[in-house]
Design a protein around this motif. Structure first.
Motif, PDB file in Angstrom:
ATOM      1  N   ILE A 169       0.846  -1.198   0.000  1.00 14.59           N
ATOM      2  CA  ILE A 169       0.000   0.000   0.000  1.00 14.59           C
ATOM      3  C   ILE A 169       0.882   1.249   0.000  1.00 14.59           C
ATOM      4  O   ILE A 169       0.629   2.197  -0.757  1.00 14.59           O
ATOM      5  N   ALA A 170       1.916   1.264   0.824  1.00 17.07           N
ATOM      6  CA  ALA A 170       2.819   2.427   0.883  1.00 17.07           C
ATOM      7  C   ALA A 170       3.497   2.659  -0.467  1.00 17.07           C
ATOM      8  O   ALA A 170       3.576   3.795  -0.940  1.00 17.07           O
ATOM      9  N   VAL A 171       3.969   1.595  -1.098  1.00 15.94           N
ATOM     10  CA  VAL A 171       4.595   1.721  -2.414  1.00 15.94           C
ATOM     11  C   VAL A 171       3.570   2.235  -3.425  1.00 15.94           C
ATOM     12  O   VAL A 171       3.877   3.108  -4.244  1.00 15.94           O
ATOM     13  N   GLY A 172       2.350   1.730  -3.349  1.00 18.89           N
ATOM     14  CA  GLY A 172       1.302   2.183  -4.266  1.00 18.89           C
ATOM     15  C   GLY A 172       0.971   3.648  -4.083  1.00 18.89           C
ATOM     16  O   GLY A 172       0.795   4.391  -5.060  1.00 18.89           O
ATOM     17  N   VAL A 173       0.886   4.104  -2.838  1.00 19.53           N
ATOM     18  CA  VAL A 173       0.558   5.515  -2.570  1.00 19.53           C
ATOM     19  C   VAL A 173       1.696   6.422  -3.032  1.00 19.53           C
ATOM     20  O   VAL A 173       1.472   7.412  -3.739  1.00 19.53           O
ATOM     21  N   VAL A 174       2.930   6.093  -2.641  1.00 23.16           N
ATOM     22  CA  VAL A 174       4.073   6.936  -3.022  1.00 23.16           C
ATOM     23  C   VAL A 174       4.241   6.947  -4.546  1.00 23.16           C
ATOM     24  O   VAL A 174       4.382   8.007  -5.165  1.00 23.16           O
ATOM     25  N   GLY A 175       4.218   5.777  -5.159  1.00 22.38           N
ATOM     26  CA  GLY A 175       4.359   5.697  -6.615  1.00 22.38           C
ATOM     27  C   GLY A 175       3.229   6.404  -7.336  1.00 22.38           C
ATOM     28  O   GLY A 175       3.451   7.092  -8.336  1.00 22.38           O
ATOM     29  N   GLY A 176       2.011   6.247  -6.827  1.00 20.12           N
ATOM     30  CA  GLY A 176       0.865   6.923  -7.440  1.00 20.12           C
ATOM     31  C   GLY A 176       0.963   8.437  -7.346  1.00 20.12           C
ATOM     32  O   GLY A 176       0.636   9.152  -8.303  1.00 20.12           O
ATOM     33  N   LEU A 177       1.413   8.945  -6.200  1.00 21.06           N
ATOM     34  CA  LEU A 177       1.572  10.400  -6.052  1.00 21.06           C
ATOM     35  C   LEU A 177       2.653  10.947  -6.983  1.00 21.06           C
ATOM     36  O   LEU A 177       2.457  11.991  -7.620  1.00 21.06           O
ATOM     37  N   VAL A 178       3.785  10.251  -7.064  1.00 18.75           N
ATOM     38  CA  VAL A 178       4.850  10.690  -7.969  1.00 18.75           C
ATOM     39  C   VAL A 178       4.358  10.656  -9.409  1.00 18.75           C
ATOM     40  O   VAL A 178       4.588  11.594 -10.187  1.00 18.75           O
ATOM     41  N   LEU A 179       3.641   9.612  -9.768  1.00 18.26           N
ATOM     42  CA  LEU A 179       3.087   9.487 -11.118  1.00 18.26           C
ATOM     43  C   LEU A 179       2.090  10.610 -11.407  1.00 18.26           C
ATOM     44  O   LEU A 179       2.119  11.230 -12.472  1.00 18.26           O
ATOM     45  N   LEU A 180       1.212  10.904 -10.465  1.00 23.59           N
ATOM     46  CA  LEU A 180       0.217  11.960 -10.648  1.00 23.59           C
ATOM     47  C   LEU A 180       0.875  13.325 -10.838  1.00 23.59           C
ATOM     48  O   LEU A 180       0.511  14.077 -11.748  1.00 23.59           O
ATOM     49  N   VAL A 181       1.859  13.638 -10.001  1.00 21.30           N
ATOM     50  CA  VAL A 181       2.580  14.910 -10.147  1.00 21.30           C
ATOM     51  C   VAL A 181       3.277  14.955 -11.507  1.00 21.30           C
ATOM     52  O   VAL A 181       3.276  15.990 -12.187  1.00 21.30           O
ATOM     53  N   GLY A 182       3.845  13.837 -11.935  1.00 23.51           N
ATOM     54  CA  GLY A 182       4.499  13.779 -13.242  1.00 23.51           C
ATOM     55  C   GLY A 182       3.533  14.027 -14.378  1.00 23.51           C
ATOM     56  O   GLY A 182       3.824  14.790 -15.304  1.00 23.51           O
ATOM     57  N   ILE A 183       2.353  13.416 -14.319  1.00 21.75           N
ATOM     58  CA  ILE A 183       1.358  13.612 -15.376  1.00 21.75           C
ATOM     59  C   ILE A 183       0.903  15.064 -15.423  1.00 21.75           C
ATOM     60  O   ILE A 183       0.755  15.650 -16.497  1.00 21.75           O
ATOM     61  N   ILE A 184       0.707  15.666 -14.256  1.00 24.90           N
ATOM     62  CA  ILE A 184       0.279  17.066 -14.207  1.00 24.90           C
ATOM     63  C   ILE A 184       1.350  17.981 -14.795  1.00 24.90           C
ATOM     64  O   ILE A 184       1.028  18.969 -15.468  1.00 24.90           O
ATOM     65  N   THR A 185       2.621  17.658 -14.569  1.00 24.16           N
ATOM     66  CA  THR A 185       3.696  18.548 -15.000  1.00 24.16           C
ATOM     67  C   THR A 185       4.264  18.228 -16.378  1.00 24.16           C
ATOM     68  O   THR A 185       5.204  18.902 -16.811  1.00 24.16           O
ATOM     69  N   THR A 192       4.477  25.383 -25.815  1.00 26.85           N
ATOM     70  CA  THR A 192       4.762  25.166 -24.396  1.00 26.85           C
ATOM     71  C   THR A 192       4.788  26.494 -23.648  1.00 26.85           C
ATOM     72  O   THR A 192       4.217  26.620 -22.560  1.00 26.85           O
ATOM     73  N   PHE A 193       5.443  27.497 -24.220  1.00 29.37           N
ATOM     74  CA  PHE A 193       5.517  28.818 -23.606  1.00 29.37           C
ATOM     75  C   PHE A 193       4.116  29.410 -23.446  1.00 29.37           C
ATOM     76  O   PHE A 193       3.775  29.967 -22.385  1.00 29.37           O
ATOM     77  N   ALA A 194       3.280  29.270 -24.484  1.00 29.38           N
ATOM     78  CA  ALA A 194       1.911  29.787 -24.406  1.00 29.38           C
ATOM     79  C   ALA A 194       1.105  29.062 -23.330  1.00 29.38           C
ATOM     80  O   ALA A 194       0.330  29.687 -22.594  1.00 29.38           O
ATOM     81  N   LEU A 195       1.283  27.758 -23.205  1.00 29.20           N
ATOM     82  CA  LEU A 195       0.583  26.989 -22.174  1.00 29.20           C
ATOM     83  C   LEU A 195       1.000  27.431 -20.776  1.00 29.20           C
ATOM     84  O   LEU A 195       0.157  27.590 -19.887  1.00 29.20           O
ATOM     85  N   VAL A 196       2.287  27.667 -20.583  1.00 32.53           N
ATOM     86  CA  VAL A 196       2.774  28.124 -19.280  1.00 32.53           C
ATOM     87  C   VAL A 196       2.201  29.505 -18.962  1.00 32.53           C
ATOM     88  O   VAL A 196       1.727  29.753 -17.846  1.00 32.53           O
ATOM     89  N   LEU A 197       2.221  30.420 -19.928  1.00 32.42           N
ATOM     90  CA  LEU A 197       1.659  31.763 -19.702  1.00 32.42           C
ATOM     91  C   LEU A 197       0.168  31.700 -19.375  1.00 32.42           C
ATOM     92  O   LEU A 197      -0.307  32.376 -18.462  1.00 32.42           O
ATOM     93  N   ALA A 198      -0.576  30.876 -20.119  1.00 33.08           N
ATOM     94  CA  ALA A 198      -2.017  30.751 -19.864  1.00 33.08           C
ATOM     95  C   ALA A 198      -2.273  30.189 -18.466  1.00 33.08           C
ATOM     96  O   ALA A 198      -3.172  30.656 -17.757  1.00 33.08           O
ATOM     97  N   THR A 199      -1.489  29.218 -18.052  1.00 39.58           N
ATOM     98  CA  THR A 199      -1.659  28.639 -16.723  1.00 39.58           C
ATOM     99  C   THR A 199      -1.347  29.661 -15.639  1.00 39.58           C
ATOM    100  O   THR A 199      -2.087  29.781 -14.650  1.00 39.58           O
ATOM    101  N   LEU A 200      -0.263  30.405 -15.808  1.00 39.85           N
ATOM    102  CA  LEU A 200       0.083  31.433 -14.829  1.00 39.85           C
ATOM    103  C   LEU A 200      -1.008  32.496 -14.744  1.00 39.85           C
ATOM    104  O   LEU A 200      -1.341  32.974 -13.658  1.00 39.85           O
ATOM    105  N   TRP A 201      -1.578  32.870 -15.872  1.00 38.27           N
ATOM    106  CA  TRP A 201      -2.662  33.859 -15.880  1.00 38.27           C
ATOM    107  C   TRP A 201      -3.897  33.302 -15.170  1.00 38.27           C
ATOM    108  O   TRP A 201      -4.503  33.966 -14.336  1.00 38.27           O
ATOM    109  N   LEU A 202      -4.267  32.056 -15.490  1.00 38.77           N
ATOM    110  CA  LEU A 202      -5.444  31.449 -14.866  1.00 38.77           C
ATOM    111  C   LEU A 202      -5.270  31.277 -13.358  1.00 38.77           C
ATOM    112  O   LEU A 202      -6.241  31.362 -12.610  1.00 38.77           O
TER     113      LEU A 202
END
Length: 150
Positions: A42-58, A116-126
């Motif tokens: 469970i601990a490996v699943g939670v840690v791995g899942g969180l790292v994976l989620l942050v990676g997908i978001i970024t 990529t630059f436009a996406l970053v600017l739009a995200t910062l604005w939002l």
């Protein structure tokens, strides 16, 4: 007769287990206890899942997005066969896409950088970053205000 001696010094690490050997022994000790093994998975699943989620978001942003995705799948793959298969598949697809992207030449690379630059600017604005920083210097332009953070 005396015992022959050698000039070579004794290896200080002789007999010492390497890290992978010690880790396998540690993991085998956990595997013999069902409750502890379940908690560990469970601990490996939670840690791995969180790292994976942050990676997908970024992924779309400059930085370690894909590295975090691979790290998350790598963590999960230590305990879950499906994650190992998925990691192998994702690596192959990533290499295929990157080979295609690089083969297209400079026009597509420039377009990718601009997008990529436009996406970053739009995200910062939002997220209201521009209006926050403008407030620090006393600028109050309405177009800097985020529609989400009003």
């Amino acid at each position: 007769m005396s015992k022959p001696t050698t000039d070579a010094p004794a290896d200080p690490s002789a007999g010492a287990a390497s890290f992978p050997q010690r880790w396998r022994a540690f993991r085998a000790g956990i595997a013999h206890r069902p409750t502890l093994n379940f908690g560990y998975r469970i601990a490996v699943g939670v840690v791995g899942g969180l790292v994976l989620l942050v990676g997908i978001i970024t992924i779309p942003y400059p930085g370690p997005g894909w590295a975090l995705v691979f790290a998350g799948f790598g963590i999960l793959a230590t305990e879950f066969v499906w994650a190992h298969h998925t990691l192998t598949w994702v690596r192959g697809k990533y290499r295929t896409v990157m080979d295609w992207y690089i083969a297209r030449g400079w026009p597509l690379r420039i377009f990718g950088a601009v997008a990529t630059f436009a996406l970053v600017l739009a995200t910062l604005w939002l997220l209201g970053t521009f209006s926050l920083m403008a407030g620090w210097i006393g600028v109050d332009w309405p177009w800097l205000r985020s529609p989400l953070m009003s």
